[in-house]
Each structure stands twice: as structure tokens, then as C-alpha cells.
Write a protein that holds these residues in place. Sequence first.
Motif, PDB file in Angstrom:
ATOM      1  N   LEU A 153      37.825  41.511  39.488  1.00 40.76           N
ATOM      2  CA  LEU A 153      36.802  40.464  39.448  1.00 40.76           C
ATOM      3  C   LEU A 153      35.649  40.872  40.347  1.00 40.76           C
ATOM      4  N   ILE A 154      34.446  40.789  39.827  1.00 41.67           N
ATOM      5  CA  ILE A 154      33.238  40.970  40.634  1.00 41.67           C
ATOM      6  C   ILE A 154      32.604  39.601  40.833  1.00 41.67           C
ATOM      7  N   VAL A 155      32.294  39.265  42.068  1.00 41.62           N
ATOM      8  CA  VAL A 155      31.520  38.065  42.377  1.00 41.62           C
ATOM      9  C   VAL A 155      30.209  38.520  43.001  1.00 41.62           C
ATOM     10  N   ASP A 156      29.100  38.113  42.399  1.00 36.88           N
ATOM     11  CA  ASP A 156      27.794  38.397  42.982  1.00 36.88           C
ATOM     12  C   ASP A 156      27.573  37.374  44.092  1.00 36.88           C
ATOM     13  N   GLN A 157      27.528  37.855  45.335  1.00 35.95           N
ATOM     14  CA  GLN A 157      27.442  36.947  46.470  1.00 35.95           C
ATOM     15  C   GLN A 157      26.083  36.264  46.577  1.00 35.95           C
ATOM     16  N   THR A 158      25.126  36.674  45.749  1.00 38.63           N
ATOM     17  CA  THR A 158      23.830  36.008  45.744  1.00 38.63           C
ATOM     18  C   THR A 158      23.950  34.587  45.208  1.00 38.63           C
ATOM     19  N   ASP A 159      24.714  34.430  44.087  1.00 35.21           N
ATOM     20  CA  ASP A 159      24.792  33.113  43.453  1.00 35.21           C
ATOM     21  C   ASP A 159      26.201  32.740  42.993  1.00 35.21           C
ATOM     22  N   GLY A 160      27.203  33.583  43.267  1.00 36.03           N
ATOM     23  CA  GLY A 160      28.574  33.260  42.885  1.00 36.03           C
ATOM     24  C   GLY A 160      28.922  33.582  41.448  1.00 36.03           C
ATOM     25  N   ALA A 161      28.023  34.224  40.712  1.00 31.97           N
ATOM     26  CA  ALA A 161      28.306  34.564  39.319  1.00 31.97           C
ATOM     27  C   ALA A 161      29.439  35.594  39.248  1.00 31.97           C
ATOM     28  N   ARG A 162      30.268  35.514  38.176  1.00 31.00           N
ATOM     29  CA  ARG A 162      31.501  36.297  38.102  1.00 31.00           C
ATOM     30  C   ARG A 162      31.526  37.196  36.865  1.00 31.00           C
ATOM     31  N   TYR A 163      32.186  38.331  37.066  1.00 28.03           N
ATOM     32  CA  TYR A 163      32.385  39.289  35.977  1.00 28.03           C
ATOM     33  C   TYR A 163      33.820  39.783  36.039  1.00 28.03           C
ATOM     34  N   VAL A 164      34.491  39.809  34.882  1.00 25.98           N
ATOM     35  CA  VAL A 164      35.855  40.326  34.784  1.00 25.98           C
ATOM     36  C   VAL A 164      35.809  41.702  34.142  1.00 25.98           C
ATOM     37  N   GLY A 165      36.510  42.659  34.754  1.00 28.84           N
ATOM     38  CA  GLY A 165      36.572  44.003  34.194  1.00 28.84           C
ATOM     39  C   GLY A 165      37.988  44.545  34.253  1.00 28.84           C
ATOM     40  N   SER A 166      38.185  45.720  33.686  1.00 27.37           N
ATOM     41  CA  SER A 166      39.493  46.372  33.719  1.00 27.37           C
ATOM     42  C   SER A 166      39.314  47.820  34.159  1.00 27.37           C
ATOM     43  N   ALA A 167      40.304  48.326  34.901  1.00 22.10           N
ATOM     44  CA  ALA A 167      40.239  49.690  35.425  1.00 22.10           C
ATOM     45  C   ALA A 167      41.457  50.473  34.971  1.00 22.10           C
ATOM     46  N   TYR A 168      41.218  51.609  34.380  1.00 26.76           N
ATOM     47  CA  TYR A 168      42.286  52.513  33.951  1.00 26.76           C
ATOM     48  C   TYR A 168      41.652  53.888  33.832  1.00 26.76           C
ATOM     49  N   GLY A 169      42.433  54.908  33.966  1.00 23.86           N
ATOM     50  CA  GLY A 169      41.892  56.252  33.884  1.00 23.86           C
ATOM     51  C   GLY A 169      42.163  57.053  35.140  1.00 23.86           C
ATOM     52  N   ALA A 170      41.448  58.157  35.318  1.00 24.00           N
ATOM     53  CA  ALA A 170      41.757  59.127  36.367  1.00 24.00           C
ATOM     54  C   ALA A 170      41.678  58.519  37.762  1.00 24.00           C
ATOM     55  N   GLU A 171      40.628  57.749  38.056  1.00 20.05           N
ATOM     56  CA  GLU A 171      40.459  57.209  39.407  1.00 20.05           C
ATOM     57  C   GLU A 171      40.658  55.699  39.445  1.00 20.05           C
ATOM     58  N   ASN A 172      41.036  55.100  38.333  1.00 17.77           N
ATOM     59  CA  ASN A 172      41.397  53.689  38.292  1.00 17.77           C
ATOM     60  C   ASN A 172      40.371  52.814  39.000  1.00 17.77           C
ATOM     61  N   LEU A 173      40.827  51.937  39.916  1.00 10.72           N
ATOM     62  CA  LEU A 173      39.919  50.973  40.540  1.00 10.72           C
ATOM     63  C   LEU A 173      38.818  51.644  41.351  1.00 10.72           C
ATOM     64  N   LEU A 174      39.166  52.655  42.120  1.00  8.65           N
ATOM     65  CA  LEU A 174      38.165  53.279  42.980  1.00  8.65           C
ATOM     66  C   LEU A 174      37.006  53.820  42.157  1.00  8.65           C
ATOM     67  N   GLY A 175      37.324  54.527  41.099  1.00 10.97           N
ATOM     68  CA  GLY A 175      36.268  55.084  40.271  1.00 10.97           C
ATOM     69  C   GLY A 175      35.438  54.023  39.594  1.00 10.97           C
ATOM     70  N   ARG A 176      36.109  52.982  39.110  1.00 13.82           N
ATOM     71  CA  ARG A 176      35.382  51.921  38.394  1.00 13.82           C
ATOM     72  C   ARG A 176      34.455  51.155  39.325  1.00 13.82           C
ATOM     73  N   TRP A 177      34.963  50.795  40.508  1.00 11.31           N
ATOM     74  CA  TRP A 177      34.145  50.035  41.450  1.00 11.31           C
ATOM     75  C   TRP A 177      32.963  50.853  41.946  1.00 11.31           C
ATOM     76  N   ARG A 178      33.196  52.112  42.242  1.00 10.74           N
ATOM     77  CA  ARG A 178      32.091  52.943  42.712  1.00 10.74           C
ATOM     78  C   ARG A 178      31.059  53.142  41.613  1.00 10.74           C
ATOM     79  N   ALA A 179      31.492  53.197  40.371  1.00 13.33           N
ATOM     80  CA  ALA A 179      30.544  53.312  39.265  1.00 13.33           C
ATOM     81  C   ALA A 179      29.673  52.065  39.163  1.00 13.33           C
ATOM     82  N   HIS A 180      30.268  50.884  39.378  1.00 14.41           N
ATOM     83  CA  HIS A 180      29.476  49.647  39.367  1.00 14.41           C
ATOM     84  C   HIS A 180      28.408  49.678  40.449  1.00 14.41           C
ATOM     85  N   VAL A 181      28.790  50.094  41.645  1.00 10.22           N
ATOM     86  CA  VAL A 181      27.841  50.098  42.764  1.00 10.22           C
ATOM     87  C   VAL A 181      26.738  51.123  42.531  1.00 10.22           C
TER      88      VAL A 181
END
Length: 305
Positions: free
Chosen positions: A214-242
Motif C-alpha cells: 500500500l502506498i499512502v501519499d502523505q500530502t493528502d492521504g490518497a492510497r494506491y494498492v500494488g503487488s510485488a513479485y520478481g527478482a527484487e520483490n518489494l525492494l525493487g518495486r518500491w525503489r522504482a516508485h520513488v
Amino acid sequence: MFDLSDVLARAEIDPRDVNVILHSPRDGDLQAMLPGLVSTRPAAMEAYQCYHTGPATRALSQGRPLVASFVKTGSGRMPGTSLMLFAGLYKNPGPRARPRSEIEADAEVMWLHSTFGSFRELRSPDWTEWTWFDLSLDERLEEMRGRLVIEMRLTQAYIRLAENLKAPVAAIHAESAFDAEPPPWRRMRIGAGLLGALPSRWSARLREWRSIYLIVDQTDGARYVGSAYGAENLLGRWRAHVAGEAGVTVGLRDRDPSRFRFSIPQLTSPAAPAEEVIALEQTWMERLDTVRFGLNRPQEAADAA
């Protein structure tokens, strides 16, 4: 009882020359990350402990040349006590007035402010300078950094006189414990700024975990649901978002990723196939209603709006 005064005495350091800082931040994210920052981002750790207010400022201004710094790492064996890990012995040259322009140009101060909300005074336009302590590492007790653990009953007075401190030694680890274990997945919340300063054990765990996130934008509380799978799983997915590489929905595309906070509603098996993880992602979108009211809107719906 072997305590901190004994450790100082063996290093030929007079406890009357030493203030002790017991770091136990109220912000849960900062408290969890602070031991790791000592090793992964030492300049941020030093900036964090160079500014204080009220009684703490007065205590550090009394002329004691040394500061023994500790960070909280868990609960002690006795009710109400905490375990504190030795971060280092620091030289204290005394206070100086640091102008606002210099503080706002300090990358570590601004990173701590944007990531953890530290230095709340930055929000006010009224101040022109702070009282600042340019603490720098002393080579003495270097071998104890990350290894020495004391047990303390914490109070609001987080700066103490070493000779008055009742601080029994709880452990002396064979190796440094700065690389702290991450919290359980249900309690993990990571702001975008932390992804570049994670202790190695945190990074390794996130590489292992595939999950719904779950991503929460701390500016306004808006939420996004995603899924992580693959070589780097969560770490890779989160860093890609940033990095702006995974803002595939229109809801994320125009947002500032530095304001994202990541958490894990559901962990899956490390061997779960992609289609199973994606199916779970859909159920979480429905439960949290993030397609109609969140940031999971498809492109065609956004264009129609």
C-alpha cells in the motif's frame, strides 16, 4: 555491577567530563531506523544530535568536553527499562549560533526534516538561528560502537551526567549490532526517503518478500494498492516508485514520490506465482476501494473524468 562508569574509567575517561545522550525518538519510524543510520548515514545521525532545545541545550552548554551517545534498541529485562546501544563518544566544543541560511543548506538536516518530520522549527518563518553543537567522533571507545549495550529507565531528561547515571551493562556484543533487524512485516512502514538509507538486513528482507503493498501519499492521504513479485520483490518495486519508474497509473503519475509511505497489507509466499499475487492485488483494490476513490484508476477512466 559493571556499568557505564566502569567502561569510561577503563578507557581513562573521567565521567565528570561526559554528558550522556539517550536517543529515544517519539517518531516510531525514526526510532526503528536510528541504529541503522549510525552506520548507513552517519552524517544524518550527527546532524540529528547536534541540535536540542530547552534543558538539553543548557545541559550540553555546561562545558563538558565529551558526549556518550546511545540509541534505543528494545525493551530491557526489567519492566519499564530500555536497552540502549552505544553509538559513539563525541567531542563537544560547546554551543554556537548557526544561522538559518546555513541550516537550510544542510542536506542532512533537510533530509531528516522531510523524511521523519525532525526539526519542526523549520516550519516557522520566525527564527533566524539555532544553538548548534558541532559534535565530532572521538577515537576513544571506537571498539565499543555498536557493541556496548546498557539498560536504562528512560525519563523526559534524555541528557544525563555520566557520573550520576545508573546504567548497568546488559551486553557487549562480539560484533557491531548497528545493522538492526527489520520489524515484522505487519509493522513495517517506510517513507520514500528511507529507501536510500536502509540497513542491509532491511534491504535483504524486502528483496525476499513478495506481497501486496500500500502506498499512502502523505500530502493528502490518497492510497494506491500494488503487488510485488520478481527478482527484487518489494525492494525493487518500491525503489522504482520513488525513482518514478513504476508510476504506471495516472493517479501516481503526477504526484511527488518523496511523499509516499509504503506498508504491507498482506505477505505472500516467496514462491507465489505472479498470477496469484496479481489476483490478491485485485481483492485489496476492491476492499480498499482504491479504483473509485484512490489512485488505482485506469487510464481510460481518468481521461473520461
